[in-house]
Design an enzyme around this catalytic site. Structure first.
Site: not given
Ligand SMILES: NC(=O)c1ccc[n+]([C@@H]2O[C@H](COP(=O)([O-])OP(=O)(O)OC[C@H]3O[C@@H](n4cnc5c(N)ncnc54)[C@H](OP(=O)(O)O)[C@@H]3O)[C@@H](O)[C@H]2O)c1
Length: 266
Positions: A75, A96, A112, A136
């Site tokens: 992305k 995206n 998004d 997050g």
């Molecule tokens: N509904 C939709 O259309 C949609 C769209 C996008 C994503 N999602 C979902 O959203 C979720 C996140 O996706 P993403 O792409 O944004 O992920 P990502 O880029 O990997 O980001 C993860 C975030 O969560 C935090 N995090 C990860 N593990 C953690 C833990 N154990 N404790 C506390 N904080 C934690 C990270 O903090 P740090 O900065 O400290 O690493 C970061 O801020 C996933 O479940 C994904 O499937 C859904």
């Protein structure tokens, strides 16, 4: 799985991922094409980061390209391959969806965050004027942060495990939206009208809660972006405390309409 027979007129929507086996986008878009009678077919393509530039150079000449969808890990990098980046994607610095213009120019956007806002509004849950807590700041969280500021929340508190990322994002947003009080915060949901979980916590059994659920107050809208499971432990706890639980799926379904509009396929 397509809108009908694939012919020489059928446009092709490519969804770029790496790896691609887990993505659900082809099924989602082919269903949307079928429902709307759009003569297009969606396919997923697995392209490694080192091959992205060559792919994008070649794609400019693809005249029946219906558009491009983009997911992890491309992305951010793909924003630099576009001739123009529009809307919130400029601030988010991630794209995206990409439209190919008849002259071959590639225009990128990001749905998004705006999909999240539209998903809320479709359920009658308007974030405008609410105090919002976002937990997050990954790909999804960053997009939502910008979209919440753009939607005119009364305050935006950003919590993140790595606090420096929340501070950086808050400073970036404050410089573009000086009217929105935005700051890094602890994930304490007390006093907020809208609380959003944009971490993956809740996807797997045994995950800790992303925030102290005992501090949730009745009436607060508690939104997930996790789609599977549809009812996470956070949403269950929110409901049991009299909050309004908002699941992750509407963010995705709203984006389908927005992407089809942007690609001029609708
Ligand atoms: N509904 C939709 O259309 C949609 C769209 C996008 C994503 N999602 C979902 O959203 C979720 C996140 O996706 P993403 O792409 O944004 O992920 P990502 O880029 O990997 O980001 C993860 C975030 O969560 C935090 N995090 C990860 N593990 C953690 C833990 N154990 N404790 C506390 N904080 C934690 C990270 O903090 P740090 O900065 O400290 O690493 C970061 O801020 C996933 O479940 C994904 O499937 C859904």
């Amino acid at each position: 799985m397509t809108a009908g027979e694939i012919t020489g007129n059928t446009r092709v929507y490519v969804h770029i991922a790496h790896p691609s086996s887990h993505v659900r986008t082809p099924q989602t878009f082919n269903a949307a094409f079928r429902e709307r009678g759009i003569d297009a077919v969606a396919v997923s393509i697995d392209v490694a980061p080192e091959d992205l530039h060559a792919l994008m150079a070649g794609i400019r000449g693809w005249r029946n390209l219906g558009g491009i969808g983009v997911t992890i890990p491309h992305k951010q990098a793909i924003a630099h391959e576009c001739d123009e980046v529009v809307g919130l994607a400029r601030q988010i610095k991630a794209v995206n969806a990409i439209r190919r213009e008849p002259d071959g120019r590639l225009i990128g956007t990001n749905t998004d965050g705006s999909g999240f806002i539209q998903g809320l509004r479709r359920e009658g849950r308007d974030p405008t004027g609410l105090r919002a807590l976002l937990v997050g700041t990954g790909g999804g969280g960053r997009s939502i942060a910008w979209a919440l500021a753009d939607a005119g929340v009364a305050e935006l508190a950003i919590a993140n495990r790595t606090r420096a990322r929340a501070e950086e994002l808050a400073a970036e947003i404050a410089s573009v939206y000086p009217g929105v009080p935005v700051h890094a915060a602890d994930p304490d949901p007390a006093g907020f009208g809208l609380v959003v979980n944009a971490t993956p916590l809740g996807m797997h059994e045994g995950d800790p809660q992303p925030l102290p659920v005992e501090r949730l107050e009745p009436g607060t809208i508690v939104a997930e972006i996790i789609m599977s499971p549809p009812r996470t432990p956070l949403l269950a706890a929110a409901e049991s405390r009299g909050c309004v639980a908002h699941p992750g799926l509407p963010m995705l379904t709203s984006q389908v309409d927005m992407v089809l509009d942007f690609l001029r396929l609708a």
